[in-house]
Design a protein around this motif. Sequence first.
Motif, short mmCIF file in Angstrom:
data_model
loop_
_atom_site.label_atom_id
_atom_site.label_comp_id
_atom_site.label_asym_id
_atom_site.label_seq_id
_atom_site.Cartn_x
_atom_site.Cartn_y
_atom_site.Cartn_z
N SER A 137 28.95 50.39 46.91
CA SER A 137 28.22 49.17 46.55
C SER A 137 27.68 48.48 47.80
O SER A 137 26.56 47.98 47.82
N LEU A 138 28.50 48.44 48.86
CA LEU A 138 28.06 47.82 50.10
C LEU A 138 26.89 48.59 50.70
O LEU A 138 25.95 48.00 51.25
N PHE B 7 21.82 43.86 40.94
CA PHE B 7 23.13 44.04 40.31
C PHE B 7 23.02 44.99 39.12
O PHE B 7 23.81 45.92 38.98
N VAL B 8 22.04 44.76 38.27
CA VAL B 8 21.90 45.61 37.09
C VAL B 8 21.58 47.05 37.47
O VAL B 8 22.16 48.00 36.95
N GLY C 136 29.17 42.59 43.21
CA GLY C 136 29.52 43.43 42.08
C GLY C 136 30.66 44.37 42.40
O GLY C 136 31.62 44.49 41.63
N GLY C 137 30.59 45.02 43.56
CA GLY C 137 31.66 45.92 43.95
C GLY C 137 32.93 45.20 44.35
O GLY C 137 34.04 45.60 43.96
N LEU D 207 32.92 38.24 35.99
CA LEU D 207 32.70 37.08 36.85
C LEU D 207 31.37 37.16 37.59
O LEU D 207 30.61 36.19 37.64
N VAL D 208 31.09 38.32 38.16
CA VAL D 208 29.84 38.46 38.92
C VAL D 208 28.63 38.34 38.00
O VAL D 208 27.56 37.88 38.40
N TRP D 209 28.79 38.71 36.74
CA TRP D 209 27.71 38.54 35.76
C TRP D 209 27.41 37.06 35.55
O TRP D 209 26.24 36.66 35.49
#
Length: 414
Positions: A50-51, A231-232, A373-374, A385-387
């Motif tokens: 993700s990073l 993110f999506v 997200g990660g 939460l990130v959503w």
Amino acid sequence: MPDRSASPLMTPVLIGGCIIIMIGFAIRASFGVFQIPIAEEFGWLRAEFSLAIAIQNLAWGIGQPLFGALAERFGDRRAILLGALVYAAGLVLSSFAVTPEAHQWLEILVGFGVAGTGFGVILAVVGRAASDENRSVALGIATAAGSAGQVFGAPVAEILLGFYSWQTVFLIFAAAIILAMLALPMMRAPAPASRAELEQSMGAALQQAARDPSFTLIFLGFFSCGYQLAFVTAHFPAMVTEMCGPIDPNGMLAGFGITTTSALGAVSISLIGLANIAGTIFAAWLGKRYSKKYLLASIYMARTVVAAAFILSPITPASVLIFSLVMGALWLATVPLTSGLIAHIYGLRYMGTLYGIVFFSHQLGSFLGVWLGGELYDIYGDYTLVWWVGVAVGLFSAIVHLPVRERSLNARPV
């Protein structure tokens, strides 16, 4: 300057730009499909790859104004070719990377490559080549080409991963972006601008924008677009794989060969891109007739409502399909409106550079959306939460566009 008021909508510049954007974005939109295969092969935490994708998005944002300035200084086609070469190099080198740090560093090259072959440079060329009457729709069509790439990018990656290793797929994608340069000779645009714009230096244009509060508001407002989209793109396939309810083996999806939530996750990205082809062109058409700032505020508010409704409801195959289609209609609809707003207020001469600066805010949001997200997934075990953070920043963008003063500083309507 030649009169282009009667120029046709479909020009070689628009066609060539669409080809390059479509292929480049097909590759970029597929990275979320590699989340699970790469993490499982090396036993990495979800945050590691993700990073890498987050760094790619940040590098894209940093590279966008740089490539815009290179195009305005040395020529559009040279900047695009350089972007393609850097893109391919990043993909090839990434195919040999075996540590998280190597992937993260090499995604800088990929991000710069996306910048050189993406919206900032291509939209500036398309905008200059289009007539005043056709400019908004031409920008919408070029933006929609990115969605067209998204339609097949993730599913093609998923299919290729069924036959080849992810390393080989990266090499195939590197060859594809180089082949896209066959469209480069079509990218010939006239010199930009009005007499006032031609007499204005880049430094003066940057100072003018920096002093204008509306530029700051547009910059801040584009942040949530990047957060939500990145993110999506990066996490939604994995989110669907893990959080979606089971697919009915006797249902419609199974009849189309979609029997796993993993396959549904890849298809969801494709559906977002498919819906956005129509959504983006429609938004650009509206941009010819109505206030761009109010259209932008409406799109961000609609995204906020749709995202909140999705996470508050049970995640089922049906809700994934509905969300993908509705969010897809709003997906890149902000891009022709934002780029058109910049061209309208500040003129065409340095549109690539100014849009690139605003796009940096978009990519800061992209970095945060992918990275958070990660990180939050590894802490809490899901993406809820990130959503909700994405819902909040979408509301912020809807509000911040309202005070923008939508008037031309160079007396050149767009």
